[in-house]
Design a protein around this motif. Structure first.
Motif, PDB file in Angstrom:
ATOM      1  N   HIS A  96       2.295   0.661   6.000  1.00 15.32           N
ATOM      2  CA  HIS A  96       3.176   0.023   5.020  1.00 15.32           C
ATOM      3  C   HIS A  96       3.376   0.950   3.825  1.00 15.32           C
ATOM      4  O   HIS A  96       2.494   1.713   3.460  1.00 15.32           O
ATOM      5  N   GLY A  97       4.544   0.889   3.216  1.00 17.33           N
ATOM      6  CA  GLY A  97       4.801   1.623   1.987  1.00 17.33           C
ATOM      7  C   GLY A  97       5.069   3.098   2.175  1.00 17.33           C
ATOM      8  O   GLY A  97       4.794   3.889   1.287  1.00 17.33           O
ATOM      9  N   PHE A  98       5.666   3.488   3.323  1.00 17.71           N
ATOM     10  CA  PHE A  98       5.886   4.924   3.555  1.00 17.71           C
ATOM     11  C   PHE A  98       7.138   5.450   2.862  1.00 17.71           C
ATOM     12  O   PHE A  98       7.325   6.662   2.755  1.00 17.71           O
ATOM     13  N   ARG A 128       0.851  -1.178   0.000  1.00 18.55           N
ATOM     14  CA  ARG A 128       0.000   0.000   0.000  1.00 18.55           C
ATOM     15  C   ARG A 128       0.892   1.235   0.000  1.00 18.55           C
ATOM     16  O   ARG A 128       2.087   1.176   0.205  1.00 18.55           O
ATOM     17  N   THR A 129       0.272   2.384  -0.190  1.00 13.51           N
ATOM     18  CA  THR A 129       1.032   3.610  -0.281  1.00 13.51           C
ATOM     19  C   THR A 129       0.472   4.644   0.655  1.00 13.51           C
ATOM     20  O   THR A 129      -0.661   4.589   1.092  1.00 13.51           O
ATOM     21  N   GLY A 174       5.125  -0.455  13.641  1.00 13.80           N
ATOM     22  CA  GLY A 174       4.438  -1.427  14.464  1.00 13.80           C
ATOM     23  C   GLY A 174       3.043  -1.749  13.983  1.00 13.80           C
ATOM     24  O   GLY A 174       2.523  -2.836  14.262  1.00 13.80           O
ATOM     25  N   ASP A 175       2.417  -0.825  13.243  1.00 14.17           N
ATOM     26  CA  ASP A 175       1.055  -1.057  12.758  1.00 14.17           C
ATOM     27  C   ASP A 175       1.030  -1.497  11.297  1.00 14.17           C
ATOM     28  O   ASP A 175      -0.001  -1.401  10.632  1.00 14.17           O
ATOM     29  N   ASP A 176       2.150  -1.989  10.798  1.00 14.76           N
ATOM     30  CA  ASP A 176       2.248  -2.440   9.412  1.00 14.76           C
ATOM     31  C   ASP A 176       1.489  -3.756   9.241  1.00 14.76           C
ATOM     32  O   ASP A 176       1.642  -4.682  10.045  1.00 14.76           O
ATOM     33  N   GLY A 177       0.686  -3.861   8.162  1.00 13.85           N
ATOM     34  CA  GLY A 177       0.022  -5.113   7.856  1.00 13.85           C
ATOM     35  C   GLY A 177       0.996  -6.220   7.495  1.00 13.85           C
ATOM     36  O   GLY A 177       0.692  -7.401   7.646  1.00 13.85           O
TER      37      GLY A 177
END
Length: 307
Positions: free
Chosen positions: A275-277, A4-5, A242-245
């Motif tokens: 995710h994807g930062f 994701r972005t 920490g909250d990454d899928g």
């Protein structure tokens, strides 16, 4: 590994740097880097190519340039300004779940950041998606072929490009993080027929940076990089939210394996960021990872200017 972005916030400066490097330019001055060089990863048809893909194309999605159907692996070499050049270099592996490549978010923009700290950034356009015949429980082998060859190819150009052949690293995001981990643990395992003098050089990266990597939670996977961590694995920097899928336990497990093997490593787990930062600025703490990574590179003496 889903990809994701995040919104494109405050990214124009980074994109501007990347685009400036990508356009035709006059010869480099002490302040101005040269235009990027693009070269093929392979001297002929890539090995292990099976099936037939549609032509390479960018998908019509924003805010990330997503490249699909990659069958022609290349390296795009972005050089820092000569007065900043440390001689270190990094092969950049964009993410995209082994389906597409996030070429700007996790490629060109990363090269621009590396240039700003005196490092040559080399974006690897590796083959995606997975080819016919790849077992469902395994990662595709063609990207590993491409990154092994890329590391060797950069070493073969060290004298020509005035790089230090002992400071060639890899940096990857998401699936590209998994690929960078594989490159860092399977370098003694030739995964393609050796072709020429380039292939006589070492495929071992001298250091690795893994940003929200995936594919390392299931230790039953035969190609899990954790199973091949040894004292010869290069030093690593890891960052995850920490909250990454894509669970941060991927990075935690790699850090633990490295420490057990006596390999220097640094791990950052940020409270939020998803995710994807990439390295685009935001109000999330994960946006500080490039600065932490730069500090780690300096601590490891990887940014010491070349003689």
């Amino acid at each position: 590994m889903p990809h994701r972005t995040t919104p494109r916030i405050g990214v124009l400066a980074l994109v501007g740097l990347a685009l400036a490097g990508a356009s035709p330019a006059a010869p480099a001055t002490a302040e101005e880097p040269a235009a990027p060089l693009v070269l093929d990863v392979w001297p002929g048809p890539p090995p292990g190519e099976v099936g037939k893909l549609e032509p390479e194309k960018y998908l019509d999605e924003k805010p990330v340039k997503r490249l699909a159907n990659v069958s022609h692996p290349t390296l795009t070499v972005y050089r820092p300004a000569p007065d900043k050049d440390t001689g270190a270099s990094v092969v950049i592996c964009p993410g995209g779940g082994y389906f597409i490549l996030a070429m700007d978010l996790e490629g060109e923009e990363v090269a621009a950041w590396l240039n700003s700290i005196g490092v040559t950034g080399i974006v690897l356009k590796y083959r995606v998606p997975r080819r016919e015949g790849t077992p469902d429980a395994e990662k595709p082998i063609q990207p590993l072929m491409d990154v092994q060859r890329a590391v060797k190819l950069v070493r073969s150009k060290a004298a020509e490009w005035r790089l230090d052949p002992a400071r060639v690293g890899v940096l990857g995001f998401s699936a590209g993080g998994h690929l960078s981990a594989a490159a860092s643990t399977r370098f003694e395992e030739p995964v393609y027929p050796q072709k020429d003098d380039v292939d006589k050089l070492s495929a071992r990266p001298d250091f690795a940076v893994l940003i929200y990597p995936g594919g390392m939670e299931d230790k039953n996977e035969v190609d899990n990089p954790l199973l091949r961590v040894s004292a010869r694995t290069p030093p690593m920097f890891l960052a995850h939210a920490g909250d990454d899928g894509v669970s941060p336990m991927n990075s935690v497990a790699m850090y633990s394996a490295l420490k057990q093997a006596g390999v220097p490593a640094e791990l950052h787990i940020y409270a939020t960021g998803g995710h994807g930062f990439g390295l685009r600025p935001s109000d999330k703490p994960c946006s500080t990872w490039p600065k932490r990574c730069e500090e780690w590179l300096r601590t490891m003496k990887l940014l010491t200017p070349k003689p």
